[in-house]
Each structure stands twice: as C-alpha cells, then as structure tokens.
Design a protein around this motif. Structure first.
Motif, PDB file in Angstrom:
ATOM      1  N   GLY A   1       0.815  -1.206   0.000  1.00  0.00           N
ATOM      2  CA  GLY A   1       0.000   0.000   0.000  1.00  0.00           C
ATOM      3  C   GLY A   1       0.853   1.262   0.000  1.00  0.00           C
ATOM      4  O   GLY A   1       1.984   1.260   0.474  1.00  0.00           O
ATOM      5  N   CYS A   2       0.325   2.338  -0.530  1.00  0.00           N
ATOM      6  CA  CYS A   2       1.061   3.611  -0.550  1.00  0.00           C
ATOM      7  C   CYS A   2       1.038   4.212   0.849  1.00  0.00           C
ATOM      8  O   CYS A   2      -0.018   4.590   1.365  1.00  0.00           O
ATOM      9  CB  CYS A   2       0.430   4.568  -1.549  1.00  0.00           C
ATOM     10  SG  CYS A   2       1.207   6.199  -1.571  1.00  0.00           S
TER      11      CYS A   2
ATOM     12  N   ASP B   1      -4.283   1.785   2.512  1.00  0.00           N
ATOM     13  CA  ASP B   1      -4.184   2.717   1.391  1.00  0.00           C
ATOM     14  C   ASP B   1      -5.594   3.068   0.926  1.00  0.00           C
ATOM     15  O   ASP B   1      -6.327   2.208   0.439  1.00  0.00           O
ATOM     16  CB  ASP B   1      -3.391   2.057   0.256  1.00  0.00           C
ATOM     17  CG  ASP B   1      -3.182   2.960  -0.949  1.00  0.00           C
ATOM     18  OD1 ASP B   1      -3.882   3.975  -1.068  1.00  0.00           O
ATOM     19  OD2 ASP B   1      -2.316   2.621  -1.782  1.00  0.00           O
TER      20      ASP B   1
END
Length: 375
Positions: free
Chosen positions: A329-330, A363
């Motif tokens: 995930g970012c 995210d």
C-alpha cells in the motif's frame, strides 16, 4: 487506527540494532539538492520555485555522499526543484562518482542543452530522467506553466543520448486514458528510450487543485498499462501505485525487476534539501537529519523506517491483504494528520516534520477488499 506510539513524539528517534539484524542497504536515494525551479507545474507536489531554508552547502553535500557510501553503493538521484539550477551540481555528481556511487539525475529538461549534457556525462552522471507528461506539446506545456517546455525536454532526450547517457522518461499520468500513456511511450521509443516511470500523482502541493480520478479509474488504468506492455522489452513501472503488484499477479504477469510496490523506507528514501531524511518525497516525516546523525545510523536504526519495513504493522485492509509484502500500500496516501482541519494528504516536499498521523494504515486509493478477518 494504530499510531506508531514509539516514534509518534519524536520520529527521528534512533535505536541501535545488533549488526546481524541490520536492514538491507538502500538501493535508491532521491536527493532534493535544491527546491529552485523555473517552471510552475500545475501538478507539482512541492510548489517549487524558491530555495529551501538551510540548504546543504557543497562541503556538506560531499559529507553526505561519504555517509551514503558507508552504507553501500546505491543509485543517487540528484533531483529538485530543478537540480541544474544548483551551480555546484557537477561537482556533487563528480564527487559521488569518484566515491563509487551510481549518480543519476531527474530534471524537466528545460535547462538541459547540448553542452550541459556533455558536462553531466563528464561529471559521471550515468542516466537522466526527463519529464514528459504528454506527446502533445500544448498539453505538456499547459501542465508545466511555460510555453516551449515540451520542445526543450524532447531535445534534451537527444542531447543526453548523444552524450552516451541512458535516458528514462518520467510521466505524470494526469488523465485516465491509456492513449495518453501510449502516446508518451511511443514518443520515447521513437527516440531510443527504453525506460519509463509512470507516476500516479498524490494530491499534494499544487496537485491538490487537480480533481483526482476515482479509485476504479485508477485501478483500471493500471490494469490496461500492464496488459498493453507485458512482453514489450521495455522497462515500464507504475510509481506511487503499489497495487500494480497485485494487479500484475492477478493477470499472471511477472517481472522480477519490479521489486516491492511501495519502497518507502525499505530500499528507498529521500534526502531533503536541508539534510532531513524521509521515507519518500511524498511522506515528509523526519527520520533524522544528516547534519546531526549519520545517514547510516538513520537508515539502519530509525524506528520510523523499522515500522515501514515490518508488514505485520500494517492495519486495515492492507494488514489483512495477501499482497501486503509485495505491495504494502502507498504509505503517503495512508498517512493522515491528527488534525481533521489539516489537508487530507501530506504536503509533498513541505519541510519534513515529526510524525503526526497514521503511517501503517490502509491505502485509501486501493479498492481491493481482501475480506474481513473471521474470528
């Protein structure tokens, strides 16, 4: 939500780890050697233009290179702002090259003429990433805020290739249309470019004024890119879109060169103009400053970086996800300020600060739901 309470009060806190538990050396370091820039890009995540306060001097920059070299031989990206506005950029590049680092540069290409390309090559710059956001000069120049930027950027590709340097095109994917991406890749390949980084901008800095695409559009465009170029012989990597690893797996597309989706604090970090070290340019959370703590100590012992390297710390959907180790995930999109009145996302290249929000959460731009945990 779970906050990193151990680093929440002082994100730069360093704990000495045993030698046999040290993380892998950094592979890529992005270094904002200046924030000065002649352009006014509508999607700039820093709102660049003026110089940062307390920018590192030439001698300090040499010292940082020595510190980096002590950790290994990573790729060091001289970035900005516009790095060519820093007068000592050739000296910094040369010194890094002499110390055995792979020195490269990220630039708009606006100031990169034939003579400058030769000087960069002679200083040891191995590759140059040039920003091209559209094959249409009018569209590109409208993003960049000045007429004639596209023409200079395209010419800079030729100058760098003539000088014997590799060229990568960095595209900020501003529209949810595969044709836009195909146009830029076609433009690059017609000029001998084989490497492309497709950036999915995080709404920070001036980019906060641009209406974001929906999660579904975002996901669909990534899928179309992967389907369009599976065996092209090109190096194409979606950036700031770590779920491309999940989508690629779902499509049966493998590329060992890709690495993990989100690299922040794991194999990659950013050095800000004043010496602050952060996990990535979009996540301005200070892990330490090279003026007071060596880069190696920050990289190896920062509690902030240790948390980002531990998939077990992820929460929400990211924590339950099968792809949490390959995607992650970012972390910039997951980050939240505690103050609800603050901007939704962090301020890009704003001066790094102490940790003030969730950094291991889910995210919010990933629509995939791995399902709830059944107790």
């Amino acid at each position: 939500m779970v906050f990193l309470s151990s680093v929440h009060r002082e994100s730069g806190e360093i704990h000495q780890l045993p030698a046999d538990t040290l993380p892998q050396p950094p592979r890529i370091i992005s270094w904002n050697i200046t924030l000065k820039c002649p352009l006014h890009c509508s999607h700039c995540y820093v709102d660049a233009g003026k110089e940062a306060a307390g920018v590192l001097s030439t001698e300090e920059a040499f010292g940082v290179i020595d510190q980096i070299r002590a950790t290994g031989t990573p790729i060091v990206v001289l970035s900005g702002g516009e790095p060519l506005l820093r007068r000592d950029v050739f000296e910094i590049a040369r010194y890094g090259t002499e110390q055995g680092l792979r020195m490269v540069m990220g630039t708009s290409g606006y100031l990169l003429d034939f003579d400058t390309a030769g000087r960069l090559r002679d200083a040891g710059i191995r590759a140059v990433a040039i920003s091209i956001d559209s094959e249409d000069p009018t569209v590109h120049d409208s993003f960049r805020g000045i007429d004639g930027v596209w023409e200079r950027a395209v010419a800079a590709i030729g100058y760098c290739r003539e000088a014997g340097m590799n060229v990568q095109i960095n595209m900020s994917v501003m529209r949810s249309a595969i044709g836009e991406v195909e146009g830029v890749i076609g433009l690059g390949t017609s000029r001998g470019v084989r490497d492309f980084q497709l950036f999915f901008p995080i709404p920070t800095g001036r980019a906060r004024q641009i209406e974001p695409r929906s999660m579904e559009e975002y996901e669909d465009l990534i899928r179309q890119i992967l389907i369009r170029y599976p065996d092209s012989g090109l190096s194409i990597r979606p950036t700031c879109a770590p779920q491309f690893r999940r989508i690629a797996d779902e499509l049966g597309i493998k590329n060992p060169a890709w690495g993990r989706g989100c690299l922040a604090g794991i194999t990659y970090c950013r050095i800000y103009a004043n010496g602050d070290v952060t996990p990535c340019p979009y996540l301005p959370v200070r892990a330490g400053n090279v003026r007071t703590t060596s880069f190696g100590e920050i990289w190896n012992n920062s509690l902030l970086f240790a948390a980002l390297r531990d998939p077990a710390r992820l929460t929400g959907k990211c924590g339950r996800c099968t792809w949490k180790e390959s995607c992650g995930g970012c972390r910039a999109r997951a980050y939240r300020p505690e103050d609800a009145a603050s901007p939704l996302w962090c301020d890009g290249l704003a001066a790094p600060d102490e940790l003030a929000g969730e950094i291991c959460g889910e995210d919010p731009w990933c629509p995939y739901d791995p399902g709830k945990v059944i107790l």
